[in-house]
Design a protein around this motif. Structure first.
Motif, PDB file in Angstrom:
ATOM      1  N   TRP A   1      15.086 -25.623 -21.461  1.00 11.24           N
ATOM      2  CA  TRP A   1      16.157 -25.889 -22.413  1.00 11.24           C
ATOM      3  C   TRP A   1      16.837 -24.574 -22.735  1.00 11.24           C
ATOM      4  CZ3 TRP A   1      11.305 -27.813 -22.382  1.00 11.24           C
ATOM      5  CH2 TRP A   1      11.180 -29.205 -22.256  1.00 11.24           C
ATOM      6  N   ARG A   2      18.158 -24.606 -22.818  1.00 14.58           N
ATOM      7  CA  ARG A   2      18.936 -23.387 -23.075  1.00 14.58           C
ATOM      8  C   ARG A   2      20.039 -23.719 -24.062  1.00 14.58           C
ATOM      9  NH1 ARG A   2      20.019 -18.517 -20.279  1.00 14.58           N
ATOM     10  NH2 ARG A   2      22.196 -17.883 -20.365  1.00 14.58           N
ATOM     11  N   PHE A   3      20.223 -22.852 -25.035  1.00 11.90           N
ATOM     12  CA  PHE A   3      21.336 -23.028 -25.957  1.00 11.90           C
ATOM     13  C   PHE A   3      21.936 -21.674 -26.278  1.00 11.90           C
ATOM     14  CE2 PHE A   3      17.498 -22.761 -28.520  1.00 11.90           C
ATOM     15  CZ  PHE A   3      17.838 -21.862 -29.520  1.00 11.90           C
ATOM     16  N   THR A   4      23.189 -21.697 -26.681  1.00 11.26           N
ATOM     17  CA  THR A   4      23.884 -20.465 -27.031  1.00 11.26           C
ATOM     18  C   THR A   4      24.143 -20.456 -28.530  1.00 11.26           C
ATOM     19  OG1 THR A   4      26.044 -21.440 -26.566  1.00 11.26           O
ATOM     20  CG2 THR A   4      24.973 -20.231 -24.766  1.00 11.26           C
ATOM     21  N   ALA A   5      24.340 -19.241 -29.041  1.00 13.30           N
ATOM     22  CA  ALA A   5      24.619 -19.060 -30.463  1.00 13.30           C
ATOM     23  C   ALA A   5      25.487 -17.815 -30.622  1.00 13.30           C
ATOM     24  CB  ALA A   5      23.319 -18.890 -31.246  1.00 13.30           C
ATOM     25  N   ALA A   6      26.186 -17.765 -31.714  1.00 17.84           N
ATOM     26  CA  ALA A   6      26.962 -16.571 -32.036  1.00 17.84           C
ATOM     27  C   ALA A   6      25.997 -15.440 -32.381  1.00 17.84           C
ATOM     28  CB  ALA A   6      27.886 -16.853 -33.218  1.00 17.84           C
ATOM     29  N   ALA A   7      26.381 -14.222 -32.071  1.00 19.36           N
ATOM     30  CA  ALA A   7      25.543 -13.057 -32.374  1.00 19.36           C
ATOM     31  C   ALA A   7      25.781 -12.639 -33.824  1.00 19.36           C
ATOM     32  CB  ALA A   7      25.847 -11.915 -31.409  1.00 19.36           C
ATOM     33  N   VAL A   8      25.305 -13.501 -34.740  1.00 21.67           N
ATOM     34  CA  VAL A   8      25.433 -13.267 -36.177  1.00 21.67           C
ATOM     35  C   VAL A   8      24.075 -13.506 -36.832  1.00 21.67           C
ATOM     36  CG1 VAL A   8      27.888 -13.874 -36.257  1.00 21.67           C
ATOM     37  CG2 VAL A   8      26.170 -15.651 -36.632  1.00 21.67           C
ATOM     38  N   ASP A   9      23.888 -12.956 -38.024  1.00 23.35           N
ATOM     39  CA  ASP A   9      22.606 -13.057 -38.721  1.00 23.35           C
ATOM     40  C   ASP A   9      22.115 -14.504 -38.879  1.00 23.35           C
ATOM     41  OD1 ASP A   9      22.364 -10.309 -39.007  1.00 23.35           O
ATOM     42  OD2 ASP A   9      23.264 -10.279 -41.010  1.00 23.35           O
ATOM     43  N   ALA A  10      23.025 -15.425 -39.140  1.00 17.38           N
ATOM     44  CA  ALA A  10      22.622 -16.821 -39.361  1.00 17.38           C
ATOM     45  C   ALA A  10      21.973 -17.439 -38.127  1.00 17.38           C
ATOM     46  CB  ALA A  10      23.830 -17.650 -39.780  1.00 17.38           C
ATOM     47  N   SER A  11      22.186 -16.847 -36.962  1.00 17.42           N
ATOM     48  CA  SER A  11      21.604 -17.390 -35.735  1.00 17.42           C
ATOM     49  C   SER A  11      20.106 -17.148 -35.633  1.00 17.42           C
ATOM     50  CB  SER A  11      22.304 -16.799 -34.510  1.00 17.42           C
ATOM     51  OG  SER A  11      23.644 -17.244 -34.465  1.00 17.42           O
ATOM     52  N   VAL A  12      19.582 -16.180 -36.370  1.00 19.31           N
ATOM     53  CA  VAL A  12      18.145 -15.882 -36.291  1.00 19.31           C
ATOM     54  C   VAL A  12      17.317 -17.071 -36.783  1.00 19.31           C
ATOM     55  CG1 VAL A  12      16.293 -14.324 -37.009  1.00 19.31           C
ATOM     56  CG2 VAL A  12      18.548 -13.394 -36.432  1.00 19.31           C
ATOM     57  N   PRO A  13      17.495 -17.546 -38.022  1.00 18.24           N
ATOM     58  CA  PRO A  13      16.699 -18.710 -38.442  1.00 18.24           C
ATOM     59  C   PRO A  13      17.071 -19.976 -37.674  1.00 18.24           C
ATOM     60  CG  PRO A  13      18.274 -18.120 -40.159  1.00 18.24           C
ATOM     61  CD  PRO A  13      18.319 -17.027 -39.126  1.00 18.24           C
ATOM     62  N   GLN A  14      18.337 -20.109 -37.267  1.00 21.48           N
ATOM     63  CA  GLN A  14      18.730 -21.287 -36.497  1.00 21.48           C
ATOM     64  C   GLN A  14      17.988 -21.336 -35.161  1.00 21.48           C
ATOM     65  OE1 GLN A  14      22.979 -20.838 -36.306  1.00 21.48           O
ATOM     66  NE2 GLN A  14      23.304 -21.801 -38.307  1.00 21.48           N
ATOM     67  N   ALA A  15      17.886 -20.203 -34.482  1.00 24.06           N
ATOM     68  CA  ALA A  15      17.178 -20.149 -33.198  1.00 24.06           C
ATOM     69  C   ALA A  15      15.696 -20.446 -33.395  1.00 24.06           C
ATOM     70  CB  ALA A  15      17.369 -18.790 -32.539  1.00 24.06           C
ATOM     71  N   ARG A  16      15.112 -19.860 -34.419  1.00 26.60           N
ATOM     72  CA  ARG A  16      13.688 -20.093 -34.697  1.00 26.60           C
ATOM     73  C   ARG A  16      13.421 -21.578 -34.959  1.00 26.60           C
ATOM     74  NH1 ARG A  16      13.219 -16.522 -38.482  1.00 26.60           N
ATOM     75  NH2 ARG A  16      13.632 -17.960 -40.169  1.00 26.60           N
ATOM     76  N   HIS A  17      14.256 -22.196 -35.784  1.00 24.24           N
ATOM     77  CA  HIS A  17      14.078 -23.612 -36.096  1.00 24.24           C
ATOM     78  C   HIS A  17      14.326 -24.486 -34.865  1.00 24.24           C
ATOM     79  CE1 HIS A  17      14.939 -22.436 -40.495  1.00 24.24           C
ATOM     80  NE2 HIS A  17      13.649 -22.476 -40.273  1.00 24.24           N
ATOM     81  N   ALA A  18      15.304 -24.123 -34.057  1.00 27.71           N
ATOM     82  CA  ALA A  18      15.588 -24.908 -32.851  1.00 27.71           C
ATOM     83  C   ALA A  18      14.406 -24.877 -31.886  1.00 27.71           C
ATOM     84  CB  ALA A  18      16.849 -24.378 -32.172  1.00 27.71           C
ATOM     85  N   VAL A  19      13.793 -23.704 -31.720  1.00 27.30           N
ATOM     86  CA  VAL A  19      12.635 -23.591 -30.833  1.00 27.30           C
ATOM     87  C   VAL A  19      11.457 -24.374 -31.412  1.00 27.30           C
ATOM     88  CG1 VAL A  19      10.931 -21.979 -29.859  1.00 27.30           C
ATOM     89  CG2 VAL A  19      13.380 -21.430 -29.772  1.00 27.30           C
ATOM     90  N   ARG A  20      11.197 -24.224 -32.697  1.00 27.14           N
ATOM     91  CA  ARG A  20      10.103 -24.966 -33.338  1.00 27.14           C
ATOM     92  C   ARG A  20      10.293 -26.467 -33.173  1.00 27.14           C
ATOM     93  NH1 ARG A  20      10.758 -24.928 -39.287  1.00 27.14           N
ATOM     94  NH2 ARG A  20      12.126 -26.582 -38.639  1.00 27.14           N
ATOM     95  N   ASP A  21      11.505 -26.944 -33.440  1.00 28.56           N
ATOM     96  CA  ASP A  21      11.779 -28.378 -33.338  1.00 28.56           C
ATOM     97  C   ASP A  21      11.665 -28.860 -31.894  1.00 28.56           C
ATOM     98  OD1 ASP A  21      12.210 -28.262 -36.059  1.00 28.56           O
ATOM     99  OD2 ASP A  21      14.404 -28.402 -35.909  1.00 28.56           O
ATOM    100  N   LEU A  22      12.107 -28.058 -30.944  1.00 29.76           N
ATOM    101  CA  LEU A  22      12.009 -28.422 -29.534  1.00 29.76           C
ATOM    102  C   LEU A  22      10.550 -28.576 -29.108  1.00 29.76           C
ATOM    103  CD1 LEU A  22      13.251 -28.773 -26.657  1.00 29.76           C
ATOM    104  CD2 LEU A  22      12.944 -26.307 -26.422  1.00 29.76           C
ATOM    105  N   LEU A  23       9.722 -27.602 -29.461  1.00 26.52           N
ATOM    106  CA  LEU A  23       8.304 -27.663 -29.095  1.00 26.52           C
ATOM    107  C   LEU A  23       7.642 -28.910 -29.691  1.00 26.52           C
ATOM    108  CD1 LEU A  23       7.345 -23.902 -29.548  1.00 26.52           C
ATOM    109  CD2 LEU A  23       7.777 -25.110 -27.393  1.00 26.52           C
ATOM    110  N   ALA A  24       7.977 -29.223 -30.930  1.00 30.38           N
ATOM    111  CA  ALA A  24       7.398 -30.401 -31.582  1.00 30.38           C
ATOM    112  C   ALA A  24       7.929 -31.687 -30.945  1.00 30.38           C
ATOM    113  CB  ALA A  24       7.706 -30.381 -33.075  1.00 30.38           C
ATOM    114  N   ARG A  25       9.235 -31.761 -30.723  1.00 29.81           N
ATOM    115  CA  ARG A  25       9.860 -32.964 -30.158  1.00 29.81           C
ATOM    116  C   ARG A  25       9.327 -33.267 -28.757  1.00 29.81           C
ATOM    117  NH1 ARG A  25      14.745 -31.356 -30.634  1.00 29.81           N
ATOM    118  NH2 ARG A  25      15.063 -30.636 -28.517  1.00 29.81           N
TER     119      ARG A  25
END
Length: 169
Positions: A34-58
């Motif tokens: 799975w691959r996703f892109t995000a803007a290189a901004v501070d808000a992307s840090v928790p978003q990426a972490r949550h996306a990975v956590r949710d992906l592993l669980a899903r």
């Protein structure tokens, strides 16, 4: 799947043709990339972490809580580094999660050409130890990590951890 310079580390196997000509067994239900892109901004840090956590669980990836926590910390550090050090030349970054039968690999790719290296610990500094932390977490988990150049001139930093740590029961 096309590699496009995203690193030569472990990738899921399964499907295709086995060496003896028979159909190889298909992937396990939780395997994939799975691959996703995000803007290189501070808000992307928790978003990426949550996306990975949710992906592993899903996907039902059979990773221990310690392995999941290690992966999430690695993703946080790698995305933070891309935001802090690459955003000027790379306004977007890509996060990839690849899961095989026995391991999980996370990577962060940006278009900045500088290849960082893990710095030695300087107790007088309050920052700058993210890659050192990634390297140590990966090593303690029985995994491997690396930094590689991409075909487009940027870089990808990846870490692959075993789903079952050798020291865990």
């Amino acid at each position: 799947m096309e590699n496009r310079g995203r690193g030569s580390g472990p990738r899921p196997e399964g499907g295709g043709i086995a060496a003896d000509g028979r159909a190889a067994p298909g992937p396990l239900p939780y395997e994939g990339v799975w691959r996703f892109t995000a803007a290189a901004v501070d808000a992307s840090v928790p978003q990426a972490r949550h996306a990975v956590r949710d992906l592993l669980a899903r996907q039902g990836v059979p990773a221990s809580d310690d392995t999941v926590q290690a992966l999430l910390l690695i993703v946080s550090e790698l995305v933070t580094n891309a935001v802090r050090h690459a955003a000027l030349l790379s306004p977007t970054l890509a996060v990839e999660v690849a899961v095989g039968p026995e391991w999980v690999r996370v990577s962060v790719e940006d278009e900045h050409p500088y290849r960082p290296s893990a710095l030695e610990t300087d107790h007088g500094r309050t920052g700058g130890r993210g890659l050192l932390l990634v390297r140590e977490i990966t090593r303690e988990s029985g995994g491997v990590c690396d930094v590689e150049h991409t075909a487009s001139g940027g870089k990808v930093i990846w870490a692959a951890l075993p789903l079952k740590h050798p020291g865990f029961v």
